[in-house]
Design a protein around this motif. Structure first.
Motif, PDB file in Angstrom:
ATOM      1  N   TYR A 169       0.790  -1.226  -0.063  1.00 19.84           N
ATOM      2  CA  TYR A 169      -0.037   0.258  -0.079  1.00 19.84           C
ATOM      3  C   TYR A 169       0.886   1.307   0.114  1.00 19.84           C
ATOM      4  O   TYR A 169       0.851   2.249  -0.719  1.00 19.84           O
ATOM      5  CB  TYR A 169      -0.876   0.104   1.274  1.00 19.84           C
ATOM      6  CG  TYR A 169      -2.127  -1.062   1.217  1.00 19.84           C
ATOM      7  CD1 TYR A 169      -3.453  -0.699   0.672  1.00 19.84           C
ATOM      8  CD2 TYR A 169      -1.778  -2.493   1.608  1.00 19.84           C
ATOM      9  CE1 TYR A 169      -4.353  -1.606   0.758  1.00 19.84           C
ATOM     10  CE2 TYR A 169      -2.941  -3.313   1.575  1.00 19.84           C
ATOM     11  CZ  TYR A 169      -4.198  -2.763   1.143  1.00 19.84           C
ATOM     12  OH  TYR A 169      -5.124  -3.723   1.288  1.00 19.84           O
ATOM     13  N   GLY A 170       2.013   1.101   0.686  1.00 20.84           N
ATOM     14  CA  GLY A 170       2.829   2.292   0.914  1.00 20.84           C
ATOM     15  C   GLY A 170       3.439   2.633  -0.471  1.00 20.84           C
ATOM     16  O   GLY A 170       3.656   3.796  -0.854  1.00 20.84           O
ATOM     17  N   GLN A 171       3.811   1.426  -1.281  1.00 21.74           N
ATOM     18  CA  GLN A 171       4.502   1.465  -2.488  1.00 21.74           C
ATOM     19  C   GLN A 171       3.635   2.101  -3.581  1.00 21.74           C
ATOM     20  O   GLN A 171       3.763   3.071  -4.519  1.00 21.74           O
ATOM     21  CB  GLN A 171       4.985   0.233  -3.048  1.00 21.74           C
ATOM     22  CG  GLN A 171       5.447   0.440  -4.305  1.00 21.74           C
ATOM     23  CD  GLN A 171       6.136  -0.892  -4.727  1.00 21.74           C
ATOM     24  OE1 GLN A 171       6.523  -1.811  -4.021  1.00 21.74           O
ATOM     25  NE2 GLN A 171       6.087  -1.148  -6.035  1.00 21.74           N
ATOM     26  N   LEU A 172       2.239   1.697  -3.513  1.00 18.33           N
ATOM     27  CA  LEU A 172       1.147   2.299  -4.362  1.00 18.33           C
ATOM     28  C   LEU A 172       0.995   3.717  -4.252  1.00 18.33           C
ATOM     29  O   LEU A 172       0.929   4.282  -5.197  1.00 18.33           O
ATOM     30  CB  LEU A 172      -0.035   1.433  -3.964  1.00 18.33           C
ATOM     31  CG  LEU A 172      -1.197   1.837  -4.985  1.00 18.33           C
ATOM     32  CD1 LEU A 172      -1.134   1.504  -6.362  1.00 18.33           C
ATOM     33  CD2 LEU A 172      -2.605   1.199  -4.279  1.00 18.33           C
ATOM     34  N   PHE A 173       0.892   4.095  -2.798  1.00 18.85           N
ATOM     35  CA  PHE A 173       0.534   5.726  -2.602  1.00 18.85           C
ATOM     36  C   PHE A 173       2.088   6.423  -3.057  1.00 18.85           C
ATOM     37  O   PHE A 173       1.711   7.546  -3.543  1.00 18.85           O
ATOM     38  CB  PHE A 173       0.304   5.690  -1.091  1.00 18.85           C
ATOM     39  CG  PHE A 173      -1.219   4.985  -0.926  1.00 18.85           C
ATOM     40  CD1 PHE A 173      -2.360   5.461  -1.826  1.00 18.85           C
ATOM     41  CD2 PHE A 173      -1.496   4.288   0.224  1.00 18.85           C
ATOM     42  CE1 PHE A 173      -3.509   4.973  -1.508  1.00 18.85           C
ATOM     43  CE2 PHE A 173      -2.650   3.635   0.652  1.00 18.85           C
ATOM     44  CZ  PHE A 173      -3.606   4.048  -0.241  1.00 18.85           C
ATOM     45  N   SER A 174       3.156   5.741  -2.771  1.00 18.30           N
ATOM     46  CA  SER A 174       4.206   6.315  -3.169  1.00 18.30           C
ATOM     47  C   SER A 174       4.383   6.655  -4.769  1.00 18.30           C
ATOM     48  O   SER A 174       4.734   7.779  -5.273  1.00 18.30           O
ATOM     49  CB  SER A 174       5.386   5.659  -2.995  1.00 18.30           C
ATOM     50  OG  SER A 174       6.650   6.191  -3.152  1.00 18.30           O
ATOM     51  N   ASP A 175       3.971   5.553  -5.449  1.00 18.36           N
ATOM     52  CA  ASP A 175       3.881   5.609  -6.784  1.00 18.36           C
ATOM     53  C   ASP A 175       2.821   6.900  -7.540  1.00 18.36           C
ATOM     54  O   ASP A 175       3.188   7.445  -8.107  1.00 18.36           O
ATOM     55  CB  ASP A 175       3.483   4.271  -7.466  1.00 18.36           C
ATOM     56  CG  ASP A 175       4.557   3.448  -7.222  1.00 18.36           C
ATOM     57  OD1 ASP A 175       5.604   3.662  -7.143  1.00 18.36           O
ATOM     58  OD2 ASP A 175       4.090   2.360  -7.632  1.00 18.36           O
ATOM     59  N   ALA A 176       1.642   6.899  -6.549  1.00 16.03           N
ATOM     60  CA  ALA A 176       0.450   8.100  -6.879  1.00 16.03           C
ATOM     61  C   ALA A 176       1.392   9.307  -6.667  1.00 16.03           C
ATOM     62  O   ALA A 176       0.936  10.022  -7.567  1.00 16.03           O
ATOM     63  CB  ALA A 176      -0.652   7.664  -6.047  1.00 16.03           C
ATOM     64  N   ALA A 177       2.012   9.511  -5.779  1.00 16.84           N
ATOM     65  CA  ALA A 177       2.556  10.667  -5.541  1.00 16.84           C
ATOM     66  C   ALA A 177       3.635  11.201  -6.420  1.00 16.84           C
ATOM     67  O   ALA A 177       3.504  12.320  -6.912  1.00 16.84           O
ATOM     68  CB  ALA A 177       3.261  10.355  -4.025  1.00 16.84           C
ATOM     69  N   GLU A 178       4.394  10.103  -6.850  1.00 20.28           N
ATOM     70  CA  GLU A 178       5.307  10.627  -7.837  1.00 20.28           C
ATOM     71  C   GLU A 178       4.315  10.828  -9.169  1.00 20.28           C
ATOM     72  O   GLU A 178       5.208  11.791  -9.989  1.00 20.28           O
ATOM     73  CB  GLU A 178       6.175   9.177  -8.209  1.00 20.28           C
ATOM     74  CG  GLU A 178       7.112   8.847  -7.203  1.00 20.28           C
ATOM     75  CD  GLU A 178       8.233   7.729  -7.332  1.00 20.28           C
ATOM     76  OE1 GLU A 178       8.027   7.308  -8.468  1.00 20.28           O
ATOM     77  OE2 GLU A 178       9.008   7.443  -6.707  1.00 20.28           O
ATOM     78  N   GLU A 179       3.428  10.330  -9.417  1.00 17.59           N
ATOM     79  CA  GLU A 179       2.493  10.671 -10.795  1.00 17.59           C
ATOM     80  C   GLU A 179       2.064  12.134 -10.506  1.00 17.59           C
ATOM     81  O   GLU A 179       2.121  12.977 -11.660  1.00 17.59           O
ATOM     82  CB  GLU A 179       1.349   9.650 -11.080  1.00 17.59           C
ATOM     83  CG  GLU A 179       2.028   8.436 -11.374  1.00 17.59           C
ATOM     84  CD  GLU A 179       2.811   8.471 -12.462  1.00 17.59           C
ATOM     85  OE1 GLU A 179       2.379   9.141 -13.387  1.00 17.59           O
ATOM     86  OE2 GLU A 179       3.769   7.492 -12.486  1.00 17.59           O
ATOM     87  N   ILE A 180       1.688  12.457  -9.167  1.00 18.16           N
ATOM     88  CA  ILE A 180       1.273  13.817  -9.075  1.00 18.16           C
ATOM     89  C   ILE A 180       2.550  14.910  -9.069  1.00 18.16           C
ATOM     90  O   ILE A 180       2.483  15.912  -9.765  1.00 18.16           O
ATOM     91  CB  ILE A 180       0.630  13.877  -7.556  1.00 18.16           C
ATOM     92  CG1 ILE A 180      -0.753  13.349  -7.298  1.00 18.16           C
ATOM     93  CG2 ILE A 180       0.315  15.410  -7.138  1.00 18.16           C
ATOM     94  CD1 ILE A 180      -1.650  13.561  -8.338  1.00 18.16           C
ATOM     95  N   MET A 181       3.681  14.653  -8.645  1.00 21.00           N
ATOM     96  CA  MET A 181       4.773  15.117  -8.855  1.00 21.00           C
ATOM     97  C   MET A 181       5.274  15.578 -10.078  1.00 21.00           C
ATOM     98  O   MET A 181       5.675  16.716 -10.484  1.00 21.00           O
ATOM     99  CB  MET A 181       5.985  14.523  -8.171  1.00 21.00           C
ATOM    100  CG  MET A 181       6.157  14.527  -6.343  1.00 21.00           C
ATOM    101  SD  MET A 181       7.371  13.570  -5.631  1.00 21.00           S
ATOM    102  CE  MET A 181       8.699  14.072  -6.389  1.00 21.00           C
ATOM    103  N   ALA A 182       5.128  14.453 -11.092  1.00 23.67           N
ATOM    104  CA  ALA A 182       5.464  14.639 -12.460  1.00 23.67           C
ATOM    105  C   ALA A 182       4.462  15.826 -12.989  1.00 23.67           C
ATOM    106  O   ALA A 182       4.637  16.498 -13.813  1.00 23.67           O
ATOM    107  CB  ALA A 182       5.703  13.251 -13.043  1.00 23.67           C
TER     108      ALA A 182
END
Length: 469
Positions: free
Chosen positions: A355-368
């Protein structure tokens, strides 16, 4: 515009081709006179829909349309790619090619799944021989990337390039075979191993299960990520391949193998092998064996993807084309993907660390999306997570398609706070939430600093948009 592929022959291989095209957004037309063809292909599609999306970190395109046709003429209409996967009898293939070429576009690629025939044999008597070439896959076609592309001098460079380009777009690896030869490249290796395995069983040296164990616990794993020659180069140690050849080359003259001597296929040998195979895995149905195979392949290829090697690098390259372009919305759909089998734990559901990885990946998409992308990070600026609060609301299982909906709840100065909601795509059920607080930092000093103006302005605009929720 959605491309169209035609599959002639709906067996295991034809069904795998149909799945590979369909799940990559192509419309697929199927012709097979077998009255059970539609059932068989739909069963293959069940496994393919379970398996292929788990290789990637982004959702595959929307499926194309799958249709079944009573005639070749109807099936090939408008097809950019036509894949022949009929039984390995040359007269049948010639008859199919004749009818296909009578009705298809002259620009269509006509690929054959043949494992043994040379392309010149397939082209013999064809009205347009340069349209036909070998595109030999490996089962399951929807997961294994290798396609042996075997042309002749009648195929133009443009046809060969187009063939390779289409296969690459599907996430496949087109291996161009330099000269046509019976059984191409890979099956010649398999035939050699198969011959030796038959002798080992016949002579009572090993059972079918023991031979399979020798492969899957030993050299099979090495071959999966290094192949043959690179494996032997490593075996040569610091002195490299030349040392290995000098050390083990003489062994080629020893009477170890019986590669040129084939055991007679007597009823006794067939019964012996069939009986041992039944003892080994007869308790599983073919569908269960396929699912076991697919899950193992997914886990191995995803491990290779993490390392950026072999088939894993191919998946990384292909998934770049699957990365969605986010749009300003309230909320933003920051992630769509399928939960892979290697994300589950002993309880059969997704491990909390994922779950942490998933939300981290989502945050990276927001950052981009706000401009803090790879180039921004390469220039020494980024956002670091300093606090998260995750709530687990429902079980998540392998194979489920999920979405992450994200709102920026704080976006001022150095601060960026995201609230993520993970939902099951099929029914919208809320499965988990994450409150994630990030600070903008300099990668040079590793301390907080103000973001670039274009990033700050984008973050502030989205925070204002999401405040309306």
């Amino acid at each position: 515009m959605t491309n169209t592929a035609t599959i002639i022959g709906g067996g295991v291989i034809g069904g795998g081709w149909a799945a590979r095209f369909l799940l990559n957004g192509w419309n697929v037309r199927v012709y097979d006179p077998d009255p059970e063809a539609e059932r068989k292909i739909n069963e293959v599609m069940v496994n393919a829909r379970h398996a292929l999306p788990m290789l990637y970190d982004y959702a595959l395109p929307d499926e194309g349309a799958l249709s079944f046709h009573d005639t070749i003429e109807d099936a090939v209409a408008g097809a950019a790619w036509i894949q022949e996967s009929v039984p390995e009898r040359l007269e049948i293939k010639h008859k199919v090619f004749q009818e296909v070429q009578a009705h298809c576009s002259t620009s269509s690629v006509i690929g054959s799944s043949t494992s043994g025939f040379k392309p010149s044999e397939l082209q013999d008597g064809a009205t347009q021989p340069g349209q036909i070439l070998v595109t030999h896959p490996f089962n399951p076609v929807y997961l294994l990337p290798l396609i042996e592309v075997v042309p002749t001098d009648k195929n133009t460079p443009e046809t060969i390039d187009r063939t390779k380009e289409i296969l690459s777009v599907l996430g496949l690896y087109p291996l161009l075979v330099r000269k046509e030869i019976d059984a191409h490249i890979a099956d010649r290796f398999l035939e050699a191993v198969w011959r030796e395995a038959l002798w080992l069983v016949k002579d009572g040296i090993a059972t079918t299960e023991e031979i399979d164990n020798a492969i899957r616990y030993g050299f099979g794993i090495r071959w999966a990520q290094m192949g043959l020659f690179e494996t032997y180069r490593v075996a040569g140690g610091e002195a490299g391949m030349k040392h290995f050849m000098a050390q083990f080359g003489p062994a080629l003259k020893w009477p170890w193998t019986k590669l040129m001597d084939v055991p007679e296929f007597t009823d006794e040998l067939v019964d012996l092998i069939a009986g041992q195979s039944d003892d080994q895995s007869g308790h599983l149905s073919i569908r269960e064996l396929e699912r076991k195979r697919d899950n193992n392949l997914i886990a191995m290829m995803r491990a290779l993807k993490q390392q950026g090697n072999a088939a894993g690098q191919l998946i990384k390259d292909h998934q770049k084309s699957l990365r969605p372009v986010l749009t300003d919305a309230n909320p933003i759909v920051s992630m769509r993907r399928t939960v892979p089998v290697d994300w589950t734990d002993v309880n059969g559901h997704m491990n909390e660390g994922r779950y942490g990885q998933l939300f981290s990946d989502a945050a990276e998409e927001i950052m981009a999306h706000v401009g803090a992308d790879d180039d921004y990070i390469a220039n020494g600026l980024s956002y670091f997570t300093v606090e998260t609060t995750v709530k687990y609301l429902a079980e998540t299982h392998a194979g489920e398609e999920i979405e992450v909906h994200t709102r920026i709840t704080e976006g001022k100065g150095k601060k960026l706070r995201c609230f993520h909601e993970m939902k099951r795509a099929s029914d919208g059920e809320l499965m988990a939430t994450c409150d994630q607080f990030m600070l903008h930092v300099s990668l040079e000093t590793r301390r907080t600093c103000e973001p670039a103006d274009h990033v700050r302005q984008k973050v502030e605009a989205l925070a204002a948009l999401h405040e309306e929720n």
